[in-house]
Design an enzyme around this catalytic site. Structure first.
Site, PDB file in Angstrom:
ATOM      1  N   PRO A 187       0.783  -1.227   0.000  1.00 54.03           N
ATOM      2  CA  PRO A 187       0.000   0.000   0.000  1.00 54.03           C
ATOM      3  C   PRO A 187       0.822   1.289   0.000  1.00 54.03           C
ATOM      4  O   PRO A 187       1.842   1.380   0.695  1.00 54.03           O
ATOM      5  CB  PRO A 187      -0.832  -0.100   1.289  1.00 54.03           C
ATOM      6  CG  PRO A 187      -0.146  -1.115   2.127  1.00 54.03           C
ATOM      7  CD  PRO A 187       0.500  -2.072   1.175  1.00 54.03           C
ATOM      8  N   ARG A 220       5.179  10.887  -2.623  1.00 56.30           N
ATOM      9  CA  ARG A 220       4.805  10.619  -1.235  1.00 56.30           C
ATOM     10  C   ARG A 220       6.005  10.859  -0.305  1.00 56.30           C
ATOM     11  O   ARG A 220       7.023  10.165  -0.407  1.00 56.30           O
ATOM     12  CB  ARG A 220       4.393   9.151  -1.143  1.00 56.30           C
ATOM     13  CG  ARG A 220       4.134   8.672   0.253  1.00 56.30           C
ATOM     14  CD  ARG A 220       4.071   7.142   0.307  1.00 56.30           C
ATOM     15  NE  ARG A 220       3.769   6.728   1.639  1.00 56.30           N
ATOM     16  CZ  ARG A 220       4.047   5.513   2.130  1.00 56.30           C
ATOM     17  NH1 ARG A 220       4.622   4.608   1.365  1.00 56.30           N
ATOM     18  NH2 ARG A 220       3.747   5.219   3.361  1.00 56.30           N
ATOM     19  N   TYR A 253      11.034   8.820   1.715  1.00 53.17           N
ATOM     20  CA  TYR A 253      11.075   7.696   0.772  1.00 53.17           C
ATOM     21  C   TYR A 253      11.835   7.977  -0.526  1.00 53.17           C
ATOM     22  O   TYR A 253      11.958   7.089  -1.368  1.00 53.17           O
ATOM     23  CB  TYR A 253       9.638   7.252   0.446  1.00 53.17           C
ATOM     24  CG  TYR A 253       8.887   6.770   1.667  1.00 53.17           C
ATOM     25  CD1 TYR A 253       9.329   5.659   2.382  1.00 53.17           C
ATOM     26  CD2 TYR A 253       7.747   7.438   2.121  1.00 53.17           C
ATOM     27  CE1 TYR A 253       8.653   5.225   3.521  1.00 53.17           C
ATOM     28  CE2 TYR A 253       7.066   7.006   3.252  1.00 53.17           C
ATOM     29  CZ  TYR A 253       7.517   5.904   3.943  1.00 53.17           C
ATOM     30  OH  TYR A 253       6.853   5.476   5.063  1.00 53.17           O
ATOM     31  N   GLU A 259      12.239  -9.343   2.847  1.00 47.84           N
ATOM     32  CA  GLU A 259      11.506  -8.138   3.277  1.00 47.84           C
ATOM     33  C   GLU A 259      12.370  -6.909   3.004  1.00 47.84           C
ATOM     34  O   GLU A 259      13.544  -6.890   3.382  1.00 47.84           O
ATOM     35  CB  GLU A 259      11.222  -8.253   4.783  1.00 47.84           C
ATOM     36  CG  GLU A 259      10.607  -6.992   5.379  1.00 47.84           C
ATOM     37  CD  GLU A 259      10.501  -7.052   6.908  1.00 47.84           C
ATOM     38  OE1 GLU A 259      11.076  -7.974   7.533  1.00 47.84           O
ATOM     39  OE2 GLU A 259       9.856  -6.147   7.462  1.00 47.84           O
TER      40      GLU A 259
HETATM   41  C1  DQA Z   1       7.971   1.284   4.220  1.00 52.03           C
HETATM   42  C2  DQA Z   1       7.935   1.538   5.727  1.00 52.03           C
HETATM   43  C3  DQA Z   1       6.535   1.336   6.284  1.00 52.03           C
HETATM   44  O1  DQA Z   1       6.524   1.595   7.677  1.00 52.03           O
HETATM   45  C4  DQA Z   1       5.567   2.264   5.618  1.00 52.03           C
HETATM   46  O2  DQA Z   1       4.262   2.039   6.085  1.00 52.03           O
HETATM   47  C5  DQA Z   1       5.629   2.208   4.134  1.00 52.03           C
HETATM   48  C6  DQA Z   1       6.933   2.110   3.494  1.00 52.03           C
HETATM   49  C7  DQA Z   1       9.355   1.605   3.621  1.00 52.03           C
HETATM   50  O3  DQA Z   1       9.596   1.180   2.494  1.00 52.03           O
HETATM   51  O4  DQA Z   1      10.149   2.305   4.237  1.00 52.03           O
HETATM   52  O5  DQA Z   1       4.621   2.294   3.455  1.00 52.03           O
HETATM   53  O6  DQA Z   1       7.713  -0.102   3.999  1.00 52.03           O
END
Ligand code: DQA
Length: 145
Positions: free
Chosen positions: A9, A17, A22, A97
């Site tokens: 999501p 965003r 990010y 992950e």
């Molecule tokens: C994320 C970290 C998560 O906490 C957050 O909800 C995201 C992006 C990251 O790539 O840093 O949507 O997965």
């Protein structure tokens, strides 16, 4: 050998965003770089993004039949989706992950990953390079087999 990159999501909005958290790259731009590196390493690569938990679970189930490994950024589902955790546990292929941001240096709720225990390993905090490092990790795993 095919590798699947799954983004959960809000990751479709990468680039616009919260760029200070990010980065400036769109998901499309990250995927192009990953495609190039995957081709160099000799893998087929496929991309899937969904904002829905069920769609992510369905794609993980399908991956067990047609992919050798998965790179997964589960977004916020990371922190509370037991359904996603169970889907990863149900399939035998390695799931790495990834997170763009360093989830351990942010809010308390991000320090919990319910998927980490069932993933092969976790990479967090290297921006778009997190995905690249996950690709190298899978390459390493396959190289050992
Ligand atoms: C994320 C970290 C998560 O906490 C957050 O909800 C995201 C992006 C990251 O790539 O840093 O949507 O997965």
């Amino acid at each position: 050998m095919r590798i699947l990159v799954i983004n959960g999501p809000n990751l479709n909005l990468l680039g616009e965003r919260e760029p200070s958290v990010y980065g400036d790259n769109s998901l499309e731009a990250i995927n192009v770089e990953l495609s190039e590196k995957a081709a160099e390493l000799g893998y087929e690569i496929e991309f899937f993004q969904s904002n829905g938990e069920g769609a992510l679970i369905d794609r993980l189930h399908a991956a067990r039949l047609d992919c050798a490994g998965v790179i997964l950024n589960a977004g916020a589902y990371t922190h509370y989706s037991y359904a996603l955790r169970d889907a990863i546990a149900a399939i035998k292929i390695p799931v790495v992950e990834v997170h763009l941001s360093n989830v351990d240096s942010r809010e308390e709720f991000r320090k919990t990953s319910v998927i980490a225990p069932v993933c092969k390993g976790s990479i967090s905090g290297f921006g778009k390079q997190s995905y690249m490092l996950a690709l190298y990790a899978l390459d390493n795993i396959f190289g050992e087999k």
